[in-house]
Design an enzyme around this catalytic site. Structure first.
Site, PDB file in Angstrom:
ATOM      1  N   LYS A 162       4.283  -3.241  -6.776  1.00 12.52           N
ATOM      2  CA  LYS A 162       5.686  -3.008  -7.083  1.00 12.52           C
ATOM      3  C   LYS A 162       6.588  -3.388  -5.917  1.00 12.52           C
ATOM      4  O   LYS A 162       7.686  -3.873  -6.090  1.00 12.52           O
ATOM      5  CB  LYS A 162       5.851  -1.521  -7.407  1.00 12.52           C
ATOM      6  CG  LYS A 162       7.247  -1.117  -7.781  1.00 12.52           C
ATOM      7  CD  LYS A 162       7.429  -1.252  -9.256  1.00 12.52           C
ATOM      8  CE  LYS A 162       8.836  -1.153  -9.720  1.00 12.52           C
ATOM      9  NZ  LYS A 162       9.164  -2.148 -10.727  1.00 12.52           N
ATOM     10  N   HIS A 181      11.875 -32.957 -22.003  1.00 14.85           N
ATOM     11  CA  HIS A 181      11.462 -33.704 -20.805  1.00 14.85           C
ATOM     12  C   HIS A 181      10.092 -33.254 -20.314  1.00 14.85           C
ATOM     13  O   HIS A 181       9.779 -33.405 -19.144  1.00 14.85           O
ATOM     14  CB  HIS A 181      12.504 -33.540 -19.701  1.00 14.85           C
ATOM     15  CG  HIS A 181      13.850 -34.082 -20.079  1.00 14.85           C
ATOM     16  ND1 HIS A 181      14.081 -35.419 -20.300  1.00 14.85           N
ATOM     17  CD2 HIS A 181      15.018 -33.464 -20.329  1.00 14.85           C
ATOM     18  CE1 HIS A 181      15.345 -35.601 -20.641  1.00 14.85           C
ATOM     19  NE2 HIS A 181      15.935 -34.418 -20.681  1.00 14.85           N
ATOM     20  N   ARG A 229       2.248   1.122  -5.874  1.00 12.85           N
ATOM     21  CA  ARG A 229       2.366   0.246  -4.710  1.00 12.85           C
ATOM     22  C   ARG A 229       1.101  -0.570  -4.450  1.00 12.85           C
ATOM     23  O   ARG A 229       1.097  -1.485  -3.626  1.00 12.85           O
ATOM     24  CB  ARG A 229       2.680   1.072  -3.459  1.00 12.85           C
ATOM     25  CG  ARG A 229       3.986   1.805  -3.536  1.00 12.85           C
ATOM     26  CD  ARG A 229       4.196   2.625  -2.292  1.00 12.85           C
ATOM     27  NE  ARG A 229       4.354   1.785  -1.130  1.00 12.85           N
ATOM     28  CZ  ARG A 229       5.501   1.252  -0.735  1.00 12.85           C
ATOM     29  NH1 ARG A 229       6.591   1.489  -1.423  1.00 12.85           N
ATOM     30  NH2 ARG A 229       5.567   0.504   0.326  1.00 12.85           N
ATOM     31  N   ASN A 261       0.013   0.378   6.100  1.00 14.58           N
ATOM     32  CA  ASN A 261       0.634  -0.502   5.113  1.00 14.58           C
ATOM     33  C   ASN A 261       1.312  -1.615   5.896  1.00 14.58           C
ATOM     34  O   ASN A 261       2.113  -1.342   6.786  1.00 14.58           O
ATOM     35  CB  ASN A 261       1.667   0.289   4.300  1.00 14.58           C
ATOM     36  CG  ASN A 261       2.528  -0.605   3.431  1.00 14.58           C
ATOM     37  OD1 ASN A 261       2.100  -1.684   3.032  1.00 14.58           O
ATOM     38  ND2 ASN A 261       3.736  -0.166   3.146  1.00 14.58           N
ATOM     39  N   GLY A 262       0.971  -2.872   5.579  1.00 13.67           N
ATOM     40  CA  GLY A 262       1.597  -3.984   6.305  1.00 13.67           C
ATOM     41  C   GLY A 262       0.552  -4.990   6.740  1.00 13.67           C
ATOM     42  O   GLY A 262      -0.560  -5.026   6.192  1.00 13.67           O
ATOM     43  N   GLU A 274      12.852 -14.595 -17.287  1.00  7.37           N
ATOM     44  CA  GLU A 274      12.451 -13.210 -17.122  1.00  7.37           C
ATOM     45  C   GLU A 274      11.453 -12.790 -18.222  1.00  7.37           C
ATOM     46  O   GLU A 274      10.478 -12.089 -17.963  1.00  7.37           O
ATOM     47  CB  GLU A 274      13.705 -12.308 -17.108  1.00  7.37           C
ATOM     48  CG  GLU A 274      13.467 -10.824 -17.023  1.00  7.37           C
ATOM     49  CD  GLU A 274      12.686 -10.363 -15.801  1.00  7.37           C
ATOM     50  OE1 GLU A 274      12.469 -11.155 -14.872  1.00  7.37           O
ATOM     51  OE2 GLU A 274      12.256  -9.193 -15.812  1.00  7.37           O
ATOM     52  N   LYS A 331       7.677 -11.467 -17.540  1.00  2.24           N
ATOM     53  CA  LYS A 331       7.162 -10.179 -18.041  1.00  2.24           C
ATOM     54  C   LYS A 331       5.818 -10.395 -18.717  1.00  2.24           C
ATOM     55  O   LYS A 331       4.879  -9.647 -18.496  1.00  2.24           O
ATOM     56  CB  LYS A 331       8.117  -9.532 -19.064  1.00  2.24           C
ATOM     57  CG  LYS A 331       9.380  -8.884 -18.555  1.00  2.24           C
ATOM     58  CD  LYS A 331       9.196  -7.681 -17.699  1.00  2.24           C
ATOM     59  CE  LYS A 331       8.940  -8.019 -16.291  1.00  2.24           C
ATOM     60  NZ  LYS A 331       9.876  -8.188 -15.290  1.00  2.24           N
ATOM     61  N   TRP A 339      -3.302  -2.249  -1.551  1.00  5.60           N
ATOM     62  CA  TRP A 339      -3.124  -3.567  -2.160  1.00  5.60           C
ATOM     63  C   TRP A 339      -3.605  -4.553  -1.094  1.00  5.60           C
ATOM     64  O   TRP A 339      -2.958  -4.735  -0.064  1.00  5.60           O
ATOM     65  CB  TRP A 339      -1.647  -3.787  -2.480  1.00  5.60           C
ATOM     66  CG  TRP A 339      -1.350  -5.059  -3.207  1.00  5.60           C
ATOM     67  CD1 TRP A 339      -1.415  -5.261  -4.557  1.00  5.60           C
ATOM     68  CD2 TRP A 339      -0.936  -6.310  -2.647  1.00  5.60           C
ATOM     69  NE1 TRP A 339      -1.064  -6.552  -4.856  1.00  5.60           N
ATOM     70  CE2 TRP A 339      -0.764  -7.217  -3.707  1.00  5.60           C
ATOM     71  CE3 TRP A 339      -0.694  -6.753  -1.344  1.00  5.60           C
ATOM     72  CZ2 TRP A 339      -0.369  -8.533  -3.513  1.00  5.60           C
ATOM     73  CZ3 TRP A 339      -0.297  -8.061  -1.149  1.00  5.60           C
ATOM     74  CH2 TRP A 339      -0.137  -8.936  -2.225  1.00  5.60           C
ATOM     75  N   GLU A 381       3.021 -11.288 -16.198  1.00  6.67           N
ATOM     76  CA  GLU A 381       2.692 -10.171 -15.299  1.00  6.67           C
ATOM     77  C   GLU A 381       1.731  -9.175 -15.946  1.00  6.67           C
ATOM     78  O   GLU A 381       0.809  -8.703 -15.300  1.00  6.67           O
ATOM     79  CB  GLU A 381       3.970  -9.398 -14.919  1.00  6.67           C
ATOM     80  CG  GLU A 381       4.803 -10.040 -13.843  1.00  6.67           C
ATOM     81  CD  GLU A 381       6.067  -9.235 -13.546  1.00  6.67           C
ATOM     82  OE1 GLU A 381       6.380  -9.062 -12.372  1.00  6.67           O
ATOM     83  OE2 GLU A 381       6.752  -8.780 -14.491  1.00  6.67           O
ATOM     84  N   CYS A 424       0.829  -1.203   0.000  1.00  8.39           N
ATOM     85  CA  CYS A 424       0.000   0.000   0.000  1.00  8.39           C
ATOM     86  C   CYS A 424       0.870   1.262   0.000  1.00  8.39           C
ATOM     87  O   CYS A 424       2.027   1.230   0.391  1.00  8.39           O
ATOM     88  CB  CYS A 424      -0.865   0.013   1.245  1.00  8.39           C
ATOM     89  SG  CYS A 424      -1.752  -1.525   1.493  1.00  8.39           S
TER      90      CYS A 424
HETATM   91  C1  G6P Z   1       7.388  -7.641  -6.943  1.00  9.01           C
HETATM   92  C2  G6P Z   1       7.537  -6.828  -8.207  1.00  9.01           C
HETATM   93  C3  G6P Z   1       8.615  -7.463  -9.093  1.00  9.01           C
HETATM   94  C4  G6P Z   1       9.913  -7.576  -8.324  1.00  9.01           C
HETATM   95  C5  G6P Z   1       9.731  -8.346  -7.017  1.00  9.01           C
HETATM   96  C6  G6P Z   1      10.960  -8.234  -6.131  1.00  9.01           C
HETATM   97  O1  G6P Z   1       6.861  -8.881  -7.243  1.00  9.01           O
HETATM   98  O2  G6P Z   1       6.306  -6.753  -8.903  1.00  9.01           O
HETATM   99  O3  G6P Z   1       8.797  -6.653 -10.235  1.00  9.01           O
HETATM  100  O4  G6P Z   1      10.859  -8.224  -9.111  1.00  9.01           O
HETATM  101  O5  G6P Z   1       8.647  -7.779  -6.265  1.00  9.01           O
HETATM  102  O6  G6P Z   1      11.105  -6.898  -5.763  1.00  9.01           O
HETATM  103  P1  G6P Z   1      12.453  -6.190  -5.350  1.00  9.01           P
HETATM  104  O7  G6P Z   1      12.051  -4.770  -5.106  1.00  9.01           O
HETATM  105  O8  G6P Z   1      12.920  -6.878  -4.100  1.00  9.01           O
HETATM  106  O9  G6P Z   1      13.423  -6.337  -6.455  1.00  9.01           O
END
Ligand code: G6P
Length: 614
Positions: A609, A510, A27, A101-102, A487, A491, A75, A494, A2
């Site tokens: 994020k 496999h 956030r 937040n938390g 990765e 992407k 969130w 996500e 949040c």
């Molecule tokens: C969230 C974000 C990702 C990020 C991950 C780790 O899932 O959406 O984009 O890679 O957290 O975050 P950090 O800030 O520790 O790299």
């Protein structure tokens, strides 16, 4: 998670809070709310499901006067995202309003106790328990708000950044933190609060990063006071934030994600600035200079990270092992922290985190520290919790990343890991001067080569239109490009919500090969390196089953191009640096597919994020 904003000063609070929420919307964005003490002295809470724009629409005909307020973008963790569960939460009497937040872990026990005392709840959140507890303390102990907050937080187990308003004391905001970030901005006759500095920098560059266990008492016409849970006053250093407004705005791009993809060449130059001296063929990381002996004595490195940062860690492992000959393990921070890992004081833990706030990574650091390991952090957010919890480290210096899907942070992390491997290898005297200077020169050339890759944007947009129909994607790579495949798949899922899996190419036979038919797009990173022929065979196997191949190839390639349905060319570079180039078309592919599908690329559903909860 949040986002929290607060304001107390001489301006109208509402516009400051709304603008701040928009800056923090990355956030969390399932509901939003604001609490104001209006000119009439009312404590008004306006909140709604949806984004900050929905909150603005909702509040458009309401009384939004007043020069003190707090606001929140959520969130959801406890309780579904709806208007009732949105923050701020009133206390039972409506005299207090709180944002959080938390996670309050013992909220069920606390709620039960409060209900036994007759307190009535309106929401299903853990947060409401906290505001009700504070009011209960205020009344039952007959104490002021600060004392009630202190006593309440002593009973709370969990993580929080909170801010609270009291109708009967309109010139005051109380804020506190434990394991969730909170920054106080200090202006002329005014104070700001933010989960990070982005909502503050427009008004002041003077900030205080609160520490765990700090309670900040913000009072009109008074100096900021910070105390601990026992009311002992604490000293705090005022820091100057080096963040420009332009860095947190879209700068003409339709989305932050596209802006951040295109920023990568400049970001990598910033990341390497002052650290790479090509003339003298030198890589200089201050952390390595300061802690050389400790780092060189390492028996092994353990990389801990989450999400995209974990993928960067997988590349870091290959770099450090191949160049320095030091064994490296890569762990998901969330698994590491509960796995009772064998760690000694001969280990160095490398924690990688863009935000520097990821709860699991922070907990992994704390565990490794307790066991005696030395901690090296690789973060983007300056002054973040992880940056402060580590023994030393290197910032990636790529500027704020706002799109939820990480792009430039990933290439920044890989660049720092490359410099780290080079600097260590040089200190250990395990790299020849030829190899060293070749790598340094080539790393330095990567930003220009990235510019070349970015020119493929229109071509990739055209490719993405062809594949928008797909429900599944497979991404294949080997060696240094295997983490790139992971990765690329991350992407895509996500931001487009298409199921995608990354696989080491040889493992395809496999299992995943069973999925291949004429509807299955397979992205293959088939650059001309030592494993090129093997990847050619994999592509043949896919084509034999009528799969559709999108190949990432080295410029000038003819063999893979002849087999692939679509291809994207990369400039030639050293194999170990290919991830820095190969990841870019995959970012663009995910972006354009998500756009074709009409998705919100900057704020994809269910994601956040900065994940400050477990
Ligand atoms: C969230 C974000 C990702 C990020 C991950 C780790 O899932 O959406 O984009 O890679 O957290 O975050 P950090 O800030 O520790 O790299």
């Amino acid at each position: 998670m949040c986002g929290i904003v607060g304001y107390l000063g001489t301006r109208r609070a509402y516009p400051v809070l709304i603008k701040g929420l928009k800056r923090l919307e990355y956030r969390g964005y399932d509901s939003a709310g604001v609490a104001l003490i209006t000119d009439r002295g009312d404590l008004q809470v306006y909140k709604t499901k949806g984004k900050v724009a929905d909150l603005e629409a909702y509040a458009s005909d309401k009384d939004v006067t007043g020069c003190v307020g707090i606001a929140h973008t959520r969130w959801a963790t406890h309780g579904e995202p709806n208007s009732t569960n949105a923050h701020p939460h009133y206390s039972e009497s409506n005299n207090l309003a709180l944002i959080h937040n938390g996670i309050i872990e013992n909220y069920i026990t606390l709620k039960k106790q409060l209900e036994e005392h007759g307190v009535k709840f309106r929401s299903t959140t853990d947060t409401e328990v906290l505001v009700q507890l504070i009011e209960y303390m205020q009344k039952s102990q007959n104490v002021d708000l600060l004392t009630a907050v202190r006593l309440s937080l002593q009973r709370v187990i969990g993580a929080y950044a909170i801010a609270i308003l009291d109708k009967s004391n309109p010139g005051q905001i109380i804020a506190a933190r434990k394991s969730s970030p909170l920054v106080v901005g200090i202006g002329e006759d005014e104070f700001f609060l933010g989960s990070d500095a982005s909502p503050i920098i427009e008004y002041t560059d003077k900030v205080i990063y609160l520490n765990d266990g700090d309670i900040a008492v913000i009072r009109r016409n008074e100096e900021l006071e910070i105390v601990d849970f026992n009311n002992i006053p604490l000293e705090h250093e005022i820091k100057t934030v080096d963040l420009k407004l332009g860095q947190i705005e879209k700068g003409g791009f339709p989305h932050f994600m596209l802006k951040e993809i295109f920023e990568q060449p400049e970001c990598l130059k910033d990341c390497m600035r002052g650290r790479i001296n090509v003339d003298q063929t030198h890589v200089k990381l201050s952390a390595i200079i300061d802690y050389k002996d400790r780092l060189l004595a390492a028996r092994r490195f353990i990389i801990v990270a989450c999400g995209t940062s974990w993928h960067a860690g997988l590349i870091g492992k290959q770099l450090i092992e191949s160049i320095c000959g030091i064994p490296v393990e890569v762990e998901y921070a969330s698994e590491f922290r509960y796995s009772n890992p064998v760690i000694t004081n001969e280990d160095v833990v490398i924690a990688i985190s863009q935000s520097g706030e990821t709860a699991d990574t922070l907990a992994a650091i704390q565990l490794a520290k307790q066991k005696g390991a030395f901690i090296y952090g690789i973060c983007n957010a300056v002054g973040s919790s992880i940056a402060r919890a580590t023994d030393t480290g290197s910032y990636i210096h790529v500027g704020p990343e706002i799109g939820v899907a990480s792009t430039k942070a990933f290439t920044g992390q890989v660049t720092v890991l490359t410099m780290l491997a080079l600097a260590l290898a040089k200190e250990k005297k395990v790299i020849s001067s030829n190899q060293y200077s070749m790598m340094v020169n080539e790393l330095n050339a990567i930003p220009d080569k990235m510019e070349e890759v970015l020119k493929a944007n229109d071509h990739i947009r055209d490719i993405s239109r062809i594949f928008t129909y797909a429900h599944n994607f497979l991404y294949l790579g080997r060696g240094f490009n295997y983490p790139v495949a992971l990765e690329g798949a991350l992407k895509l899922k996500e931001i487009s919500y298409i199921h995608a899996e990354g696989y080491p190419a040889a493992e395809m036979k496999h299992g995943p090969i069973a999925l291949i038919d004429d509807e299955m797009p397979v992205v293959v990173i088939a650059t001309q390196n030592v494993l090129y022929d093997k990847l050619m065979s994999n592509i043949q196997e896919i084509k034999a089953r009528r799969g559709r191949v999108i190949a990432i190839v080295t410029e000038g390639d003819t063999s893979v191009k002849a087999l692939a349905d679509e291809y994207i060319e990369l400039p030639r570079t050293l194999e170990c640096l290919e991830p820095l180039l190969a990841t870019i078309p995959l970012q663009m592919l995910a972006y354009h597919i998500a756009i074709c599908k009409g998705k919100d690329v900057d704020q994809p559903r269910n994601l956040a994020k900065s994940v400050t909860v477990e």
